[in-house]
Design an enzyme around this catalytic site. Structure first.
Site, PDB file in Angstrom:
ATOM      1  N   LYS A  17      10.996   0.362  -3.866  1.00 47.45           N
ATOM      2  CA  LYS A  17      10.055  -0.294  -4.794  1.00 47.45           C
ATOM      3  C   LYS A  17       9.857   0.547  -6.050  1.00 47.45           C
ATOM      4  O   LYS A  17       9.893   0.037  -7.170  1.00 47.45           O
ATOM      5  CB  LYS A  17       8.684  -0.500  -4.121  1.00 47.45           C
ATOM      6  CG  LYS A  17       8.726  -1.292  -2.841  1.00 47.45           C
ATOM      7  CD  LYS A  17       7.347  -1.438  -2.216  1.00 47.45           C
ATOM      8  CE  LYS A  17       6.686  -0.156  -1.771  1.00 47.45           C
ATOM      9  NZ  LYS A  17       7.386   0.547  -0.662  1.00 47.45           N
ATOM     10  N   ARG A  49      -1.532  -4.074  -0.536  1.00 48.64           N
ATOM     11  CA  ARG A  49      -0.896  -3.644   0.702  1.00 48.64           C
ATOM     12  C   ARG A  49      -1.560  -4.267   1.922  1.00 48.64           C
ATOM     13  O   ARG A  49      -1.131  -4.027   3.042  1.00 48.64           O
ATOM     14  CB  ARG A  49      -1.057  -2.141   0.803  1.00 48.64           C
ATOM     15  CG  ARG A  49       0.258  -1.406   0.837  1.00 48.64           C
ATOM     16  CD  ARG A  49      -0.089   0.046   1.045  1.00 48.64           C
ATOM     17  NE  ARG A  49       1.051   0.827   1.319  1.00 48.64           N
ATOM     18  CZ  ARG A  49       1.720   1.492   0.383  1.00 48.64           C
ATOM     19  NH1 ARG A  49       1.380   1.407  -0.872  1.00 48.64           N
ATOM     20  NH2 ARG A  49       2.747   2.215   0.718  1.00 48.64           N
ATOM     21  N   ARG A  58      14.940  11.716   0.505  1.00 50.15           N
ATOM     22  CA  ARG A  58      14.244  11.607  -0.788  1.00 50.15           C
ATOM     23  C   ARG A  58      13.687  12.973  -1.192  1.00 50.15           C
ATOM     24  O   ARG A  58      13.176  13.715  -0.375  1.00 50.15           O
ATOM     25  CB  ARG A  58      13.097  10.605  -0.691  1.00 50.15           C
ATOM     26  CG  ARG A  58      12.248  10.636  -1.958  1.00 50.15           C
ATOM     27  CD  ARG A  58      11.373   9.452  -2.122  1.00 50.15           C
ATOM     28  NE  ARG A  58      10.411   9.275  -1.061  1.00 50.15           N
ATOM     29  CZ  ARG A  58       9.590   8.253  -0.994  1.00 50.15           C
ATOM     30  NH1 ARG A  58       9.613   7.317  -1.919  1.00 50.15           N
ATOM     31  NH2 ARG A  58       8.741   8.142   0.002  1.00 50.15           N
ATOM     32  N   ARG A  70       8.346  15.078   0.355  1.00 46.60           N
ATOM     33  CA  ARG A  70       6.924  14.710   0.481  1.00 46.60           C
ATOM     34  C   ARG A  70       6.459  14.913   1.920  1.00 46.60           C
ATOM     35  O   ARG A  70       7.206  14.616   2.858  1.00 46.60           O
ATOM     36  CB  ARG A  70       6.756  13.224   0.118  1.00 46.60           C
ATOM     37  CG  ARG A  70       6.258  13.010  -1.290  1.00 46.60           C
ATOM     38  CD  ARG A  70       6.366  11.576  -1.742  1.00 46.60           C
ATOM     39  NE  ARG A  70       5.781  10.565  -0.868  1.00 46.60           N
ATOM     40  CZ  ARG A  70       5.795   9.257  -1.144  1.00 46.60           C
ATOM     41  NH1 ARG A  70       6.335   8.826  -2.273  1.00 46.60           N
ATOM     42  NH2 ARG A  70       5.266   8.391  -0.327  1.00 46.60           N
ATOM     43  N   ARG A 102       4.145   5.090   9.236  1.00 46.69           N
ATOM     44  CA  ARG A 102       4.046   4.273   8.012  1.00 46.69           C
ATOM     45  C   ARG A 102       4.736   2.926   8.209  1.00 46.69           C
ATOM     46  O   ARG A 102       4.259   1.901   7.737  1.00 46.69           O
ATOM     47  CB  ARG A 102       4.666   5.021   6.830  1.00 46.69           C
ATOM     48  CG  ARG A 102       3.769   6.134   6.308  1.00 46.69           C
ATOM     49  CD  ARG A 102       4.508   7.069   5.405  1.00 46.69           C
ATOM     50  NE  ARG A 102       4.894   6.468   4.147  1.00 46.69           N
ATOM     51  CZ  ARG A 102       5.754   7.041   3.293  1.00 46.69           C
ATOM     52  NH1 ARG A 102       6.294   8.199   3.582  1.00 46.69           N
ATOM     53  NH2 ARG A 102       6.046   6.442   2.165  1.00 46.69           N
TER      54      ARG A 102
HETATM   55  P1  AP5 Z   1      11.706   4.756  -3.451  1.00 42.25           P
HETATM   56  O1  AP5 Z   1      12.025   3.948  -4.653  1.00 42.25           O
HETATM   57  O2  AP5 Z   1      11.003   6.061  -3.637  1.00 42.25           O
HETATM   58  O3  AP5 Z   1      10.989   3.829  -2.347  1.00 42.25           O
HETATM   59  P2  AP5 Z   1       9.538   3.213  -2.302  1.00 42.25           P
HETATM   60  O4  AP5 Z   1       9.688   1.850  -1.711  1.00 42.25           O
HETATM   61  O5  AP5 Z   1       8.857   3.319  -3.609  1.00 42.25           O
HETATM   62  O6  AP5 Z   1       8.934   4.205  -1.217  1.00 42.25           O
HETATM   63  P3  AP5 Z   1       7.496   4.891  -1.116  1.00 42.25           P
HETATM   64  O7  AP5 Z   1       7.598   5.848   0.039  1.00 42.25           O
HETATM   65  O8  AP5 Z   1       7.054   5.477  -2.412  1.00 42.25           O
HETATM   66  O9  AP5 Z   1       6.665   3.721  -0.725  1.00 42.25           O
HETATM   67  P4  AP5 Z   1       5.401   3.699   0.072  1.00 42.25           P
HETATM   68  O10 AP5 Z   1       5.003   2.319  -0.165  1.00 42.25           O
HETATM   69  O11 AP5 Z   1       5.464   4.086   1.490  1.00 42.25           O
HETATM   70  O12 AP5 Z   1       4.580   4.927  -0.539  1.00 42.25           O
HETATM   71  P5  AP5 Z   1       3.459   4.988  -1.660  1.00 42.25           P
HETATM   72  O13 AP5 Z   1       3.763   6.134  -2.510  1.00 42.25           O
HETATM   73  O14 AP5 Z   1       3.242   3.642  -2.290  1.00 42.25           O
HETATM   74  O15 AP5 Z   1      13.085   5.010  -2.650  1.00 42.25           O
HETATM   75  C1  AP5 Z   1      13.102   5.780  -1.448  1.00 42.25           C
HETATM   76  C2  AP5 Z   1      14.365   6.676  -1.441  1.00 42.25           C
HETATM   77  O16 AP5 Z   1      15.523   5.855  -1.344  1.00 42.25           O
HETATM   78  C3  AP5 Z   1      14.527   7.502  -2.735  1.00 42.25           C
HETATM   79  O17 AP5 Z   1      15.071   8.755  -2.399  1.00 42.25           O
HETATM   80  C4  AP5 Z   1      15.537   6.672  -3.568  1.00 42.25           C
HETATM   81  O18 AP5 Z   1      16.304   7.497  -4.429  1.00 42.25           O
HETATM   82  C5  AP5 Z   1      16.373   6.021  -2.483  1.00 42.25           C
HETATM   83  N1  AP5 Z   1      16.833   4.672  -2.846  1.00 42.25           N
HETATM   84  C6  AP5 Z   1      16.147   3.719  -3.546  1.00 42.25           C
HETATM   85  N2  AP5 Z   1      16.887   2.593  -3.688  1.00 42.25           N
HETATM   86  C7  AP5 Z   1      18.063   2.843  -3.046  1.00 42.25           C
HETATM   87  C8  AP5 Z   1      19.252   2.060  -2.817  1.00 42.25           C
HETATM   88  N3  AP5 Z   1      19.371   0.804  -3.282  1.00 42.25           N
HETATM   89  N4  AP5 Z   1      20.260   2.642  -2.109  1.00 42.25           N
HETATM   90  C9  AP5 Z   1      20.149   3.921  -1.643  1.00 42.25           C
HETATM   91  N5  AP5 Z   1      19.061   4.696  -1.817  1.00 42.25           N
HETATM   92  C10 AP5 Z   1      18.028   4.166  -2.505  1.00 42.25           C
HETATM   93  O19 AP5 Z   1       2.166   5.269  -0.769  1.00 42.25           O
HETATM   94  C11 AP5 Z   1       1.994   6.482  -0.072  1.00 42.25           C
HETATM   95  C12 AP5 Z   1       0.692   6.421   0.704  1.00 42.25           C
HETATM   96  O20 AP5 Z   1      -0.411   6.206  -0.203  1.00 42.25           O
HETATM   97  C13 AP5 Z   1       0.576   5.276   1.722  1.00 42.25           C
HETATM   98  O21 AP5 Z   1       1.168   5.614   2.954  1.00 42.25           O
HETATM   99  C14 AP5 Z   1      -0.946   5.111   1.803  1.00 42.25           C
HETATM  100  O22 AP5 Z   1      -1.517   6.113   2.596  1.00 42.25           O
HETATM  101  C15 AP5 Z   1      -1.398   5.353   0.367  1.00 42.25           C
HETATM  102  N6  AP5 Z   1      -1.487   4.099  -0.422  1.00 42.25           N
HETATM  103  C16 AP5 Z   1      -0.766   3.798  -1.547  1.00 42.25           C
HETATM  104  N7  AP5 Z   1      -1.101   2.565  -1.990  1.00 42.25           N
HETATM  105  C17 AP5 Z   1      -2.035   2.082  -1.148  1.00 42.25           C
HETATM  106  C18 AP5 Z   1      -2.748   0.853  -1.057  1.00 42.25           C
HETATM  107  N8  AP5 Z   1      -2.550  -0.145  -1.947  1.00 42.25           N
HETATM  108  N9  AP5 Z   1      -3.629   0.689  -0.034  1.00 42.25           N
HETATM  109  C19 AP5 Z   1      -3.860   1.670   0.858  1.00 42.25           C
HETATM  110  N10 AP5 Z   1      -3.201   2.865   0.849  1.00 42.25           N
HETATM  111  C20 AP5 Z   1      -2.306   3.066  -0.140  1.00 42.25           C
END
Ligand code: AP5
Length: 214
Positions: free
Chosen positions: A13, A88, A127, A160, A171
């Site tokens: 994402k 979410r 990552r 991370r 997660r």
């Molecule tokens: P990446 O693009 O980083 O993936 P992502 O979907 O953004 O993953 P996140 O871990 O950031 O998502 P998340 O939703 O769990 O975490 P968030 O930070 O929002 O890609 C992942 C890896 O794959 C990278 O290394 C990339 O290079 C690689 N990649 C990408 N595309 C690829 C492809 N096509 N092919 C191969 N490799 C590829 O949230 C973290 C925490 O914050 C949550 O757990 C929660 O505790 C809290 N939080 C955040 N938002 C909320 C909310 N709205 N409500 C409650 N808690 C929240």
């Protein structure tokens, strides 16, 4: 244009949201990035969020909703935004709809980047995130020019805390319980687009552009 990115943790994402923001000249709003910035600056919000994030749990809805509503008031949101990691939960989606409909607005697209669970653990363990600017890389799929050093700002890269396999498993389980129901929610509104997230990053982006329009 108001866009929501849906998908499991690690589905890509953030990677795609950054490119969408650049192409369509709208801000990329990542609740995860906002929390991580608060943790780094040791704010009260950061301290609260960290206790949930370290376990792979969601931060309580009321904290997230207040934060995002404040962010929407900033001038750069006037022409829309791409939301990464929000909503979410169903209550978060309802709060967003309520806030938008008060201004006769609505979400235009919800893009679900689909990646099976079995691919996710590998993605997350590979990552690397920059401690300086937050840019993300992958040791295999998107490596930096110099190992361990950010191409964009030269700071060091880390794994991370919540990308360790045990936390990723939790997660994923939290995602299936609390976030996946949003796919149905936006499908019923007729604004859901499904994109195959197992393609190369470039092909995923091209699939998204086909949905959003050139
Ligand atoms: P990446 O693009 O980083 O993936 P992502 O979907 O953004 O993953 P996140 O871990 O950031 O998502 P998340 O939703 O769990 O975490 P968030 O930070 O929002 O890609 C992942 C890896 O794959 C990278 O290394 C990339 O290079 C690689 N990649 C990408 N595309 C690829 C492809 N096509 N092919 C191969 N490799 C590829 O949230 C973290 C925490 O914050 C949550 O757990 C929660 O505790 C809290 N939080 C955040 N938002 C909320 C909310 N709205 N409500 C409650 N808690 C929240």
């Amino acid at each position: 244009m108001k866009i929501i990115m849906l998908g499991a943790p690690g589905a890509g994402k953030g990677t795609q949201a950054k490119r969408i923001a650049e192409k369509y000249a709208i801000p990329h709003i990542s609740t995860g990035d906002i929390f991580r910035a608060n943790i780094k600056n040791n704010t009260e919000l950061g301290q609260k969020a960290k206790t949930y994030m370290d376990k792979g749990e969601l931060v309580p809805d009321e904290l997230v909703v207040d934060l995002i509503m404040d962010r929407f008031k900033e001038a750069d949101c006037a022409n829309g935004y791409v939301l990464d990691g929000f909503p979410r939960t169903i209550p978060q989606a309802e709060a967003l709809d309520k806030a938008l409909s008060a201004n006769n607005e609505s979400v235009d697209f919800a893009i679900n980047v689909e990646v099976p669970d079995e691919n996710i653990i590998n993605r997350m363990s590979g990552r690397r995130a920059c401690v300086g600017c937050g840019a993300t890389y992958h040791i295999q799929f998107n490596p930096t020019k110099v190992e361990g050093i950010c191409d964009a700002c030269g700071e060091k890269l880390i794994l991370r805390d919540d990308d360790k396999p045990e936390t990723v498993k939790n997660r994923l389980s939290v995602y299936h319980d609390q976030t996946q129901p949003l796919i149905d929610y936006y499908s019923k509104k007729g604004i859901l687009a499904e994109v195959d997230g197992t393609q190369s990053m470039e092909d995923v982006f091209n699939s998204i552009v086909n949905v959003l329009g050139k």
